[in-house]
Design a protein around this motif. Structure first.
Motif, PDB file in Angstrom:
ATOM      1  N   THR A 464     109.028  -7.331 -11.564  1.00  0.00           N
ATOM      2  CA  THR A 464     108.799  -8.711 -11.149  1.00  0.00           C
ATOM      3  C   THR A 464     109.646  -9.080  -9.941  1.00  0.00           C
ATOM      4  OG1 THR A 464     110.511  -9.479 -12.663  1.00  0.00           O
ATOM      5  CG2 THR A 464     108.234  -9.463 -13.480  1.00  0.00           C
ATOM      6  N   GLY A 465     109.220 -10.133  -9.272  1.00  0.00           N
ATOM      7  CA  GLY A 465     109.994 -10.674  -8.164  1.00  0.00           C
ATOM      8  C   GLY A 465     109.837 -12.179  -8.106  1.00  0.00           C
ATOM      9  N   THR A 466     110.942 -12.891  -7.945  1.00  0.00           N
ATOM     10  CA  THR A 466     110.909 -14.346  -7.788  1.00  0.00           C
ATOM     11  C   THR A 466     111.855 -14.727  -6.664  1.00  0.00           C
ATOM     12  OG1 THR A 466     110.445 -14.678 -10.144  1.00  0.00           O
ATOM     13  CG2 THR A 466     111.263 -16.574  -8.919  1.00  0.00           C
ATOM     14  N   ALA A 467     111.355 -15.491  -5.692  1.00  0.00           N
ATOM     15  CA  ALA A 467     112.180 -15.877  -4.550  1.00  0.00           C
ATOM     16  C   ALA A 467     111.922 -17.330  -4.188  1.00  0.00           C
ATOM     17  CB  ALA A 467     111.880 -14.975  -3.350  1.00  0.00           C
ATOM     18  N   SER A 468     112.907 -17.957  -3.577  1.00  0.00           N
ATOM     19  CA  SER A 468     112.756 -19.332  -3.088  1.00  0.00           C
ATOM     20  C   SER A 468     112.241 -19.291  -1.656  1.00  0.00           C
ATOM     21  CB  SER A 468     114.096 -20.070  -3.127  1.00  0.00           C
ATOM     22  OG  SER A 468     114.582 -20.155  -4.456  1.00  0.00           O
ATOM     23  N   PRO A 469     111.225 -20.101  -1.318  1.00  0.00           N
ATOM     24  CA  PRO A 469     110.703 -20.101   0.046  1.00  0.00           C
ATOM     25  C   PRO A 469     111.604 -20.866   1.005  1.00  0.00           C
ATOM     26  CG  PRO A 469     109.571 -21.749  -1.253  1.00  0.00           C
ATOM     27  CD  PRO A 469     110.509 -21.030  -2.199  1.00  0.00           C
ATOM     28  N   ILE A 481     108.281 -18.311  -4.925  1.00  0.00           N
ATOM     29  CA  ILE A 481     107.251 -17.319  -4.610  1.00  0.00           C
ATOM     30  C   ILE A 481     107.423 -16.234  -5.669  1.00  0.00           C
ATOM     31  CG2 ILE A 481     106.355 -15.665  -2.948  1.00  0.00           C
ATOM     32  CD1 ILE A 481     106.129 -18.531  -2.000  1.00  0.00           C
ATOM     33  N   VAL A 482     106.430 -16.055  -6.529  1.00  0.00           N
ATOM     34  CA  VAL A 482     106.562 -15.077  -7.609  1.00  0.00           C
ATOM     35  C   VAL A 482     105.585 -13.929  -7.377  1.00  0.00           C
ATOM     36  CG1 VAL A 482     107.269 -16.861  -9.228  1.00  0.00           C
ATOM     37  CG2 VAL A 482     104.881 -16.183  -9.154  1.00  0.00           C
ATOM     38  N   SER A 483     106.009 -12.722  -7.736  1.00  0.00           N
ATOM     39  CA  SER A 483     105.157 -11.557  -7.541  1.00  0.00           C
ATOM     40  C   SER A 483     105.398 -10.545  -8.647  1.00  0.00           C
ATOM     41  CB  SER A 483     105.422 -10.918  -6.170  1.00  0.00           C
ATOM     42  OG  SER A 483     106.791 -10.560  -6.041  1.00  0.00           O
ATOM     43  N   PHE A 484     104.444  -9.659  -8.811  1.00  0.00           N
ATOM     44  CA  PHE A 484     104.550  -8.607  -9.825  1.00  0.00           C
ATOM     45  C   PHE A 484     103.761  -7.392  -9.376  1.00  0.00           C
ATOM     46  CE2 PHE A 484     102.947  -6.735 -13.948  1.00  0.00           C
ATOM     47  CZ  PHE A 484     104.152  -6.130 -14.279  1.00  0.00           C
ATOM     48  N   ALA A 514     108.078 -15.156 -12.311  1.00  0.00           N
ATOM     49  CA  ALA A 514     107.007 -14.155 -12.298  1.00  0.00           C
ATOM     50  C   ALA A 514     106.632 -13.688 -13.699  1.00  0.00           C
ATOM     51  CB  ALA A 514     107.430 -12.964 -11.443  1.00  0.00           C
ATOM     52  N   GLY A 515     107.631 -13.536 -14.579  1.00  0.00           N
ATOM     53  CA  GLY A 515     107.360 -13.040 -15.918  1.00  0.00           C
ATOM     54  C   GLY A 515     106.430 -13.927 -16.717  1.00  0.00           C
ATOM     55  N   TRP A 516     106.410 -15.226 -16.398  1.00  0.00           N
ATOM     56  CA  TRP A 516     105.575 -16.171 -17.121  1.00  0.00           C
ATOM     57  C   TRP A 516     104.256 -16.462 -16.407  1.00  0.00           C
ATOM     58  CZ3 TRP A 516     106.549 -17.847 -21.954  1.00  0.00           C
ATOM     59  CH2 TRP A 516     107.852 -17.665 -22.454  1.00  0.00           C
ATOM     60  N   THR A 517     104.130 -16.078 -15.155  1.00  0.00           N
ATOM     61  CA  THR A 517     102.945 -16.460 -14.369  1.00  0.00           C
ATOM     62  C   THR A 517     102.174 -15.246 -13.842  1.00  0.00           C
ATOM     63  OG1 THR A 517     104.370 -16.684 -12.403  1.00  0.00           O
ATOM     64  CG2 THR A 517     103.928 -18.677 -13.683  1.00  0.00           C
ATOM     65  N   ALA A 518     102.806 -14.479 -12.961  1.00  0.00           N
ATOM     66  CA  ALA A 518     102.120 -13.333 -12.343  1.00  0.00           C
ATOM     67  C   ALA A 518     101.847 -12.218 -13.343  1.00  0.00           C
ATOM     68  CB  ALA A 518     102.949 -12.804 -11.173  1.00  0.00           C
ATOM     69  N   VAL A 519     102.770 -11.989 -14.259  1.00  0.00           N
ATOM     70  CA  VAL A 519     102.620 -10.887 -15.224  1.00  0.00           C
ATOM     71  C   VAL A 519     101.392 -11.076 -16.129  1.00  0.00           C
ATOM     72  CG1 VAL A 519     103.689  -9.676 -17.165  1.00  0.00           C
ATOM     73  CG2 VAL A 519     105.049 -10.249 -15.143  1.00  0.00           C
ATOM     74  N   PRO A 520     101.176 -12.250 -16.728  1.00  0.00           N
ATOM     75  CA  PRO A 520      99.970 -12.417 -17.556  1.00  0.00           C
ATOM     76  C   PRO A 520      98.662 -12.216 -16.788  1.00  0.00           C
ATOM     77  CG  PRO A 520     101.548 -14.155 -18.017  1.00  0.00           C
ATOM     78  CD  PRO A 520     102.056 -13.434 -16.811  1.00  0.00           C
ATOM     79  N   ILE A 521      98.648 -12.580 -15.512  1.00  0.00           N
ATOM     80  CA  ILE A 521      97.444 -12.358 -14.703  1.00  0.00           C
ATOM     81  C   ILE A 521      97.187 -10.865 -14.561  1.00  0.00           C
ATOM     82  CG2 ILE A 521      96.417 -12.642 -12.414  1.00  0.00           C
ATOM     83  CD1 ILE A 521      98.000 -15.254 -12.145  1.00  0.00           C
ATOM     84  N   ALA A 522      98.243 -10.106 -14.266  1.00  0.00           N
ATOM     85  CA  ALA A 522      98.102  -8.653 -14.141  1.00  0.00           C
ATOM     86  C   ALA A 522      97.657  -8.036 -15.464  1.00  0.00           C
ATOM     87  CB  ALA A 522      99.421  -8.038 -13.684  1.00  0.00           C
ATOM     88  N   ARG A 523      98.194  -8.526 -16.561  1.00  0.00           N
ATOM     89  CA  ARG A 523      97.805  -8.022 -17.888  1.00  0.00           C
ATOM     90  C   ARG A 523      96.303  -8.197 -18.119  1.00  0.00           C
ATOM     91  NH1 ARG A 523      99.962 -11.971 -21.891  1.00  0.00           N
ATOM     92  NH2 ARG A 523      98.158 -13.096 -21.057  1.00  0.00           N
ATOM     93  N   ASP A 524      95.791  -9.384 -17.788  1.00  0.00           N
ATOM     94  CA  ASP A 524      94.365  -9.643 -17.991  1.00  0.00           C
ATOM     95  C   ASP A 524      93.500  -8.768 -17.085  1.00  0.00           C
ATOM     96  OD1 ASP A 524      95.129 -11.518 -19.853  1.00  0.00           O
ATOM     97  OD2 ASP A 524      94.855 -13.244 -18.515  1.00  0.00           O
TER      98      ASP A 524
END
Length: 553
Positions: A464-469, A481-484, A514-524
């Protein structure tokens, strides 16, 4: 009884292999429908001209020679993504109109979208050429023809259709009313397409649809500003899916605006945050500066020339290398970067293509922001994804090199020898990839920041990655900005799935990472795509190239 059966049928959900079969059928139906439509239109045009002998309708066809039809854009399985069909353009000679009010009333019943007041003004101004409507079907053109109005005339023009609509809008681009390509593959390969030659992409339209649907759902659920989703084959650099949201429908000319050319896959640069720890650790391993037995003192903040480094989820103790990665420790990453040094850090980031503009077959791309490192604080910041800004396509290709045996392969979306024959660059030793696979898997399986993708059907690894813009020259800590990045299957990776959300804003603030947002999208996405690409599920063998004992031996 039948009524009940119908109600139950509406609630049926299709998963797994059955859904894959349905998708195949769906693609075949689309292909057959397009072919049927083309044939119908061509027959209609022929009949139209035969029945219109001596009428006002004219054609530019000379000696039975049709103009060159723009080539199709196809996916990797020859599914049609863009195709040109003939249509009619209606115009008027204002000097020949005798009863304009009556004529416009009749036209508006056939073509409700015309602007009667605007056309009437041009008639009153005695304009000899007035556009009434474009891209009319043969049926509509026939209705206009039957009015018997000598002031009206037709031209044949090309209508460009995009069957997947919003799903491929940014990737393909579109053809404007001026018959010129705007953005995407349409623009990049215009010369080839306008010669009537087809262009084949590396894209898999089945995966494109899956990524679009799941990414759009997440974009809405998490109230994000923007979203990006990419699937890449890590073994050869082929992009199998690439989605940018907000989207646009290239079939709707009203949406063809300059603002819609912002393909965030290639045109938006981001400071990616903690996924850059993958590069830091892989570089340290490659230089033999660290190993799985290395320990890092994260019991207190780490200070480097006035810069204080802290952890988002502090453990306040000594961490192993695995724990640095699993718990995403900024402190541990900073310590590794300091061992690596400025010169070596730059060497690896450059070798991974993070300082250059990528030629993927899409011309719309922003160059990365790769500022000069002037202090040790800059080295530390880069170790966990700050002080360097890159686009999503760059980062997925660089991350692929950490698991595919260490080779950087420049990504591409067009199936063309100019891209396929480009040499790869050996950045990391194969054994480094082996260790990185183990670490990626640990982030998912050992209570790390990506535990929500730890599904029993498929063994996945990721980071995961989470950064402030940056806003107005300062970091806005109220936004993320969250990424996975995830890899499937993690023991022998074939697919990389990258998800990015720009400023997700769920109701509960702590869940904006990212763990709560981007990760579930990737899982689906994984659950939908794995059966489509034929990845095994429950019989997955995790012993190959992944257990720690094998690595240490």
């Amino acid at each position: 009884m039948l009524e009940n059966a119908s109600t139950n049928y509406d609630s049926i959900k299709i998963d797994g292999a059955n859904k894959s079969a349905i998708e195949v059928c769906k693609q075949r139906i689309i292909a057959v429908s397009v072919i049927f439509f083309v044939v119908t239109v061509l027959i209609s045009i022929k009949l139209f001209y035969v029945s219109s002998s001596g009428s006002v309708i004219k054609t530019e066809i000379i000696n039975d020679q049709l103009p060159i039809v723009r080539g199709k854009i196809l996916d990797r399985n020859d599914k049609i993504l863009a195709v040109s069909l003939p249509s009619y353009s209606l115009h008027m000679n204002g000097t020949k109109v005798r009863k304009p009010i009556i004529l416009l009333a009749k036209l508006s019943k056939i073509i409700p979208t015309i602007d009667k007041s605007k056309i009437l003004k041009k008639i009153n101004d005695q304009k000899k050429f007035i556009y009434i409507a474009r891209q009319l079907t043969p049926k509509v053109a026939e209705e206009v023809h039957l009015l018997g109005e000598p002031s009206l005339d037709f031209d044949i023009e090309s209508l460009r259709l995009y069957p997947l609509e919003k799903e491929t809008g940014y990737l393909l681009g579109y053809m404007g009313f001026d018959d010129k390509p705007h953005a995407g593959v349409e623009r990049s390969f215009d010369e080839k397409l306008k010669q009537g030659k087809d262009v084949k992409l590396t894209l898999d339209s089945r995966l494109q649809s899956i990524v679009y649907d799941k990414l759009k759902d997440g974009f809405i659920e998490f109230n994000a500003k923007a979203a990006v989703g990419i699937i890449m084959d890590v073994t050869n650099g082929e992009i199998l899916a690439a989605v940018s949201i907000p989207d646009f429908n290239p079939n709707l000319r009203s949406q063809h605006k300059s603002g819609n050319s912002n393909n965030r896959v290639t045109m938006s640069n981001y400071e990616m945050g903690s996924i850059f720890k993958s590069f830091t650790i892989a570089s340290g391993l490659n230089e033999n500066l660290i190993n799985l037995d290395s320990r890092f003192d994260a019991s207190k903040p780490y200070e480097v020339k006035g810069k204080i480094v802290t952890d988002f989820h502090p453990k306040n103790r000594i961490l192993s290398l695995k724990e640095v990665f699993v718990y995403s420790s900024n402190i541990g990453s900073a310590m590794i970067a300091m061992q690596l040094g400025m010169e070596k850090q730059n060497h690896y980031l450059i070798a991974l293509g993070l300082n250059k503009t990528i030629d993927s077959g899409i011309k719309e791309i922003n160059a990365p922001l790769f500022p000069e490192v002037v202090s040790e604080a800059d080295i530390v910041s880069r170790s966990y994804g700050y002080h360097i800004s890159v686009n999503p396509l760059q980062v997925i290709a660089a991350l692929a090199a950490t698991v595919n045996g260490g080779k950087y392969i420049e990504p591409f979306v067009v199936d063309d020898p100019i891209y396929k024959k480009r040499p790869s660059v050996q950045v990391f030793k194969p054994e480094v990839s082996n260790i990185m696979r183990y670490l990626y898997r640990s982030v998912v399986s050992d209570g790390g920041t990506a535990s929500k993708i730890n599904i029993k059907e498929y063994k996945i690894g990721g980071k995961t990655g989470t950064a402030s813009p940056v806003e107005n020259g300062q970091y806005n800590t109220e936004k993320n900005i969250v990424s996975f990045i995830s890899f499937l299957p993690i023991n022998d990776p074939k697919y990389a799935i990258f998800i990015l959300l720009d400023n997700p804003n769920p109701h509960k603030k702590p869940q904006a990472t990212a763990g709560w947002t981007a990760v579930p999208i990737a899982r689906d996405i994984v659950r939908e795509m794995a059966p489509v690409v034929g990845e095994p599920g429950l019989n997955f063998n995790m012993t190959k190239n992944i257990n720690k004992e094998a690595i240490l031996q």
